[in-house]
Design a protein around this motif. Structure first.
Motif, PDB file in Angstrom:
ATOM      1  N   PHE A 251       0.820  -1.204   0.000  1.00  0.00           N
ATOM      2  CA  PHE A 251       0.000   0.000   0.000  1.00  0.00           C
ATOM      3  C   PHE A 251       0.856   1.257   0.000  1.00  0.00           C
ATOM      4  CE2 PHE A 251      -2.334  -3.423   2.009  1.00  0.00           C
ATOM      5  CZ  PHE A 251      -3.435  -3.481   1.172  1.00  0.00           C
TER       6      PHE A 251
ATOM      7  N   LEU B 205       1.023   4.695  -2.807  1.00  0.00           N
ATOM      8  CA  LEU B 205       0.781   6.079  -2.415  1.00  0.00           C
ATOM      9  C   LEU B 205       1.997   6.987  -2.547  1.00  0.00           C
ATOM     10  CD1 LEU B 205      -1.406   5.270   0.699  1.00  0.00           C
ATOM     11  CD2 LEU B 205      -2.182   5.954  -1.563  1.00  0.00           C
TER      12      LEU B 205
ATOM     13  N   PHE C  22      -0.592   9.733   5.105  1.00  0.00           N
ATOM     14  CA  PHE C  22      -1.589   8.688   4.880  1.00  0.00           C
ATOM     15  C   PHE C  22      -1.471   7.597   5.920  1.00  0.00           C
ATOM     16  CE2 PHE C  22       2.091   7.279   2.459  1.00  0.00           C
ATOM     17  CZ  PHE C  22       2.175   5.937   2.791  1.00  0.00           C
TER      18      PHE C  22
ATOM     19  N   VAL D 207      -3.181   3.446   6.197  1.00  0.00           N
ATOM     20  CA  VAL D 207      -4.013   2.408   5.588  1.00  0.00           C
ATOM     21  C   VAL D 207      -4.397   1.443   6.702  1.00  0.00           C
ATOM     22  CG1 VAL D 207      -4.160   0.649   3.800  1.00  0.00           C
ATOM     23  CG2 VAL D 207      -2.721   2.660   3.434  1.00  0.00           C
TER      24      VAL D 207
ATOM     25  N   PHE E 292      -8.414   3.808   3.480  1.00  0.00           N
ATOM     26  CA  PHE E 292      -7.304   4.718   3.218  1.00  0.00           C
ATOM     27  C   PHE E 292      -7.630   6.056   3.859  1.00  0.00           C
ATOM     28  CE2 PHE E 292      -6.724   1.603  -0.023  1.00  0.00           C
ATOM     29  CZ  PHE E 292      -5.371   1.604  -0.324  1.00  0.00           C
ATOM     30  N   LYS E 293      -6.787   6.502   4.788  1.00  0.00           N
ATOM     31  CA  LYS E 293      -6.918   7.829   5.388  1.00  0.00           C
ATOM     32  C   LYS E 293      -5.815   8.683   4.775  1.00  0.00           C
ATOM     33  CE  LYS E 293      -8.631   6.130   9.812  1.00  0.00           C
ATOM     34  NZ  LYS E 293      -8.414   6.182  11.283  1.00  0.00           N
ATOM     35  N   ILE E 294      -6.212   9.671   3.998  1.00  0.00           N
ATOM     36  CA  ILE E 294      -5.240  10.481   3.265  1.00  0.00           C
ATOM     37  C   ILE E 294      -5.474  11.956   3.586  1.00  0.00           C
ATOM     38  CG2 ILE E 294      -4.440  11.198   0.985  1.00  0.00           C
ATOM     39  CD1 ILE E 294      -5.300   8.438  -0.052  1.00  0.00           C
TER      40      ILE E 294
ATOM     41  N   ILE F 117      -5.183   4.088  -7.445  1.00  0.00           N
ATOM     42  CA  ILE F 117      -4.884   3.471  -6.147  1.00  0.00           C
ATOM     43  C   ILE F 117      -5.868   2.339  -5.862  1.00  0.00           C
ATOM     44  CG2 ILE F 117      -4.874   3.872  -3.652  1.00  0.00           C
ATOM     45  CD1 ILE F 117      -3.967   6.797  -4.350  1.00  0.00           C
TER      46      ILE F 117
END
Length: 84
Positions: free
Chosen positions: A28, A32, A41, A43, A53-55, A70
């Motif tokens: 992952f 990114l 980020f 994951v 996914f926290k972006i 992605i």
């Protein structure tokens, strides 16, 4: 006994698919990296079939085509469609 004074770096975990296949967290990370719009980020695997996914964007709204770039290999790698 040795005691560490300090630990620095990052923590990379292993994700697990429903059939118990292990997927290195670096999978992952590499999806990114080298995307200038991503500042930070995280994951998180919330279940076998759901990867969150926290972006945090560096410059506003992410390009839709990059979000698809992605999501597509992740969905293919896990053998199921991921929620949007």
């Amino acid at each position: 006994m040795q005691v560490l004074k300090q630990v620095t770096g990052r923590n990379v975990d292993v994700f697990r698919t429903r059939d118990q296949t292990l997927v290195d967290g670096e999978y992952f990370t590499h999806l990114l990296y080298f995307r200038p719009w991503i500042w930070k980020f995280q994951v998180v695997q919330t279940s076998y079939d759901h990867i969150l996914f926290k972006i945090i964007s560096a410059n506003g709204k992410p390009p839709t085509n990059e979000l698809n770039d992605i999501a597509a290999p992740v969905a293919a790698g896990y053998g199921s469609r991921l929620p949007g």
